[in-house]
Design an enzyme around this catalytic site. Structure first.
Site, mmCIF file in Angstrom:
data_model
loop_
_atom_site.group_PDB
_atom_site.id
_atom_site.type_symbol
_atom_site.label_atom_id
_atom_site.label_comp_id
_atom_site.label_asym_id
_atom_site.label_seq_id
_atom_site.Cartn_x
_atom_site.Cartn_y
_atom_site.Cartn_z
ATOM 1 N N MET A 1 -8.826 8.359 -0.404
ATOM 2 C CA MET A 1 -9.735 8.732 0.699
ATOM 3 C C MET A 1 -10.264 10.140 0.484
ATOM 4 O O MET A 1 -9.517 11.036 0.075
ATOM 5 C CB MET A 1 -8.986 8.700 2.027
ATOM 6 C CG MET A 1 -8.288 7.388 2.302
ATOM 7 S SD MET A 1 -7.426 7.467 3.875
ATOM 8 C CE MET A 1 -6.557 5.902 3.846
ATOM 9 N N ASP B 1 -4.639 3.684 -2.006
ATOM 10 C CA ASP B 1 -5.706 4.045 -1.069
ATOM 11 C C ASP B 1 -6.178 5.469 -1.307
ATOM 12 O O ASP B 1 -5.477 6.426 -0.975
ATOM 13 C CB ASP B 1 -5.181 3.926 0.366
ATOM 14 C CG ASP B 1 -5.016 2.486 0.799
ATOM 15 O OD1 ASP B 1 -6.005 1.728 0.718
ATOM 16 O OD2 ASP B 1 -3.898 2.114 1.218
ATOM 17 N N GLY C 1 1.030 -2.011 4.075
ATOM 18 C CA GLY C 1 1.548 -0.655 3.939
ATOM 19 C C GLY C 1 2.765 -0.460 4.805
ATOM 20 O O GLY C 1 3.910 -0.469 4.329
ATOM 21 N N SER C 2 2.538 -0.334 6.102
ATOM 22 C CA SER C 2 3.635 -0.094 7.048
ATOM 23 C C SER C 2 4.717 -1.161 6.936
ATOM 24 O O SER C 2 5.910 -0.860 7.001
ATOM 25 C CB SER C 2 3.111 -0.092 8.487
ATOM 26 O OG SER C 2 2.063 0.841 8.607
ATOM 27 N N ALA C 3 4.294 -2.422 6.742
ATOM 28 C CA ALA C 3 5.256 -3.528 6.718
ATOM 29 C C ALA C 3 6.170 -3.475 5.496
ATOM 30 O O ALA C 3 7.263 -4.028 5.522
ATOM 31 C CB ALA C 3 4.519 -4.862 6.743
ATOM 32 N N SER D 1 0.839 -1.205 0.000
ATOM 33 C CA SER D 1 0.000 0.000 0.000
ATOM 34 C C SER D 1 0.869 1.248 0.000
ATOM 35 O O SER D 1 1.659 1.487 0.916
ATOM 36 C CB SER D 1 -0.901 0.021 1.234
ATOM 37 O OG SER D 1 -1.427 1.324 1.382
ATOM 38 N N MET E 1 -11.964 4.677 -0.935
ATOM 39 C CA MET E 1 -12.661 4.943 0.328
ATOM 40 C C MET E 1 -13.321 6.299 0.183
ATOM 41 O O MET E 1 -12.928 7.297 0.798
ATOM 42 C CB MET E 1 -11.644 4.926 1.485
ATOM 43 C CG MET E 1 -11.151 3.522 1.788
ATOM 44 S SD MET E 1 -9.666 3.514 2.800
ATOM 45 C CE MET E 1 -8.426 3.539 1.516
ATOM 46 N N GLY F 1 -2.919 -3.760 8.984
ATOM 47 C CA GLY F 1 -2.243 -4.339 10.144
ATOM 48 C C GLY F 1 -1.526 -5.645 9.871
ATOM 49 O O GLY F 1 -1.310 -6.432 10.802
ATOM 50 N N HIS G 1 -1.236 -1.248 -4.246
ATOM 51 C CA HIS G 1 -2.503 -0.910 -3.601
ATOM 52 C C HIS G 1 -2.553 0.604 -3.390
ATOM 53 O O HIS G 1 -1.683 1.177 -2.727
ATOM 54 C CB HIS G 1 -2.598 -1.661 -2.271
ATOM 55 C CG HIS G 1 -3.908 -1.519 -1.578
ATOM 56 N ND1 HIS G 1 -5.028 -2.259 -1.911
ATOM 57 C CD2 HIS G 1 -4.291 -0.710 -0.554
ATOM 58 C CE1 HIS G 1 -6.033 -1.922 -1.121
ATOM 59 N NE2 HIS G 1 -5.613 -0.978 -0.281
ATOM 60 N N ASP H 1 -6.805 -6.329 4.228
ATOM 61 C CA ASP H 1 -6.107 -5.047 4.227
ATOM 62 C C ASP H 1 -6.091 -4.440 5.631
ATOM 63 O O ASP H 1 -7.151 -4.137 6.181
ATOM 64 C CB ASP H 1 -6.849 -4.116 3.246
ATOM 65 C CG ASP H 1 -6.245 -2.737 3.128
ATOM 66 O OD1 ASP H 1 -5.162 -2.488 3.684
ATOM 67 O OD2 ASP H 1 -6.874 -1.882 2.456
ATOM 68 N N GLY I 1 -9.229 4.053 6.653
ATOM 69 C CA GLY I 1 -8.947 5.461 6.917
ATOM 70 C C GLY I 1 -7.496 5.771 7.239
ATOM 71 O O GLY I 1 -7.003 6.839 6.897
ATOM 72 N N PHE I 2 -6.822 4.828 7.888
ATOM 73 C CA PHE I 2 -5.452 5.112 8.310
ATOM 74 C C PHE I 2 -4.576 3.872 8.200
ATOM 75 O O PHE I 2 -5.032 2.759 8.468
ATOM 76 C CB PHE I 2 -5.419 5.603 9.769
ATOM 77 C CG PHE I 2 -6.195 6.870 9.974
ATOM 78 C CD1 PHE I 2 -5.585 8.115 9.783
ATOM 79 C CD2 PHE I 2 -7.533 6.831 10.313
ATOM 80 C CE1 PHE I 2 -6.307 9.287 9.937
ATOM 81 C CE2 PHE I 2 -8.270 8.003 10.469
ATOM 82 C CZ PHE I 2 -7.653 9.230 10.284
ATOM 83 N N GLY I 3 -3.324 4.091 7.831
ATOM 84 C CA GLY I 3 -2.342 3.021 7.898
ATOM 85 C C GLY I 3 -1.874 2.874 9.337
ATOM 86 O O GLY I 3 -2.209 3.692 10.210
ATOM 87 N N HIS J 1 -8.212 1.259 -4.182
ATOM 88 C CA HIS J 1 -9.152 1.082 -3.073
ATOM 89 C C HIS J 1 -9.826 2.424 -2.804
ATOM 90 O O HIS J 1 -9.229 3.309 -2.183
ATOM 91 C CB HIS J 1 -8.358 0.578 -1.856
ATOM 92 C CG HIS J 1 -9.164 0.395 -0.616
ATOM 93 N ND1 HIS J 1 -8.581 0.172 0.610
ATOM 94 C CD2 HIS J 1 -10.514 0.397 -0.400
ATOM 95 C CE1 HIS J 1 -9.525 0.047 1.524
ATOM 96 N NE2 HIS J 1 -10.707 0.188 0.943
ATOM 97 N N MET K 1 -11.696 -5.763 5.184
ATOM 98 C CA MET K 1 -10.818 -4.865 5.947
ATOM 99 C C MET K 1 -10.532 -5.495 7.311
ATOM 100 O O MET K 1 -11.444 -5.925 8.018
ATOM 101 C CB MET K 1 -11.484 -3.496 6.160
ATOM 102 C CG MET K 1 -11.688 -2.667 4.895
ATOM 103 S SD MET K 1 -10.173 -2.284 3.995
ATOM 104 C CE MET K 1 -9.235 -1.361 5.226
#
Ligand code: DX5
Ligand code: ZN
Length: 215
Positions: free
Chosen positions: A37, A35, A194-196, A8, A68, A174, A33, A172, A142-144, A66, A137
């Site tokens: 928003m 995102d 995303g973070s990972a 992401s 949102m 965490g 991916h 998607d 809304g947030f990573g 995606h 989800m």
């Protein structure tokens, strides 16, 4: 079933998008991916059509968009024209979901349908015969950087049972190398991270690690 890795972009360094995207693409990530928003369906604003159109020029990855946003029917053509390959809308949006899926298909794109953690799977069932991917989800959209909600595992299992072994079920939010087996063993085959990935020091290595862990 082979696992598809979908980094992401939300967690990327936005000053180095081309470099970061090329790195994950070369490392074997199949989807990018994206995102989007609107500050309305979700309490955050990210990026939109012009960014995706620019990125299209530097990547051959599947653009997994995606949305949102509250009124996706107004924008699906713009995202298709910008280069989206998969356009996922939320069951919680204000558009007519059925018609919007038809519009996405008429534009020659794949249609995904997303469910927030509190949305029952039954809300997506009426669309199962017309969507190309189900997005479950594992955090509230809304947030990573949020924590994976374990309660969604039953929804993933149930969806896999209903949709059969070959259907694309995306999860998607965490997901890290350390808990990758949780959505995968529940039945997910398209993994957003995303973070990972972009949040790590070496996004390409993170993709290789994800691929190796699911090979
Ligand atoms: C959340 C987004 C996710 C997010 C995932 O609304 O849909 O795609 O970027 O980020 P991580 O992997 O950090 O939870
Ligand atoms: Zn997402």
């Amino acid at each position: 079933m082979a696992i598809i890795v979908a980094p992401s972009l939300l967690a990327a360094d936005f000053t180095k998008l081309e470099e970061q995207i090329s790195a994950v693409e070369a490392a074997g990530a199949e989807y990018l991916h994206l995102d989007v928003m609107d500050g309305h369906l979700v309490p955050n604003i990210s990026f939109g059509v012009p960014v995706i159109a620019s990125l299209r020029k530097c990547s051959n990855m599947v653009f997994d968009t995606h949305l949102m946003i509250s009124e996706p029917h107004k924008y699906v053509k713009a995202f298709a024209d910008a280069g989206a390959d998969i356009i996922t809308i939320h069951v919680e949006c204000d558009s007519d979901v059925d018609k919007t899926i038809d519009e996405i298909h008429a534009l020659g794109k794949k249609a995904g349908l997303a469910l927030n953690p509190d949305a029952d799977l039954s809300r997506a069932v009426p669309y199962f015969d017309k969507i190309d991917m189900l997005l479950i989800m594992s955090v509230y959209a809304g947030f990573g950087g949020q924590k994976y909600i374990m309660d969604v595992n039953d929804k993933i299992k149930e969806a896999r049972k209903l949709l059969g072994p070959d259907f694309d079920i995306q999860v998607d939010g965490g997901i890290y190398l350390s808990n990758l087996d949780v959505p995968v063993s529940a039945g997910a085959n398209v993994i957003v991270a995303g973070s990972a990935v972009f949040g790590s020091a070496d996004p390409a290595q993170a993709v290789r690690d994800f691929k190796a862990a699911t090979a």
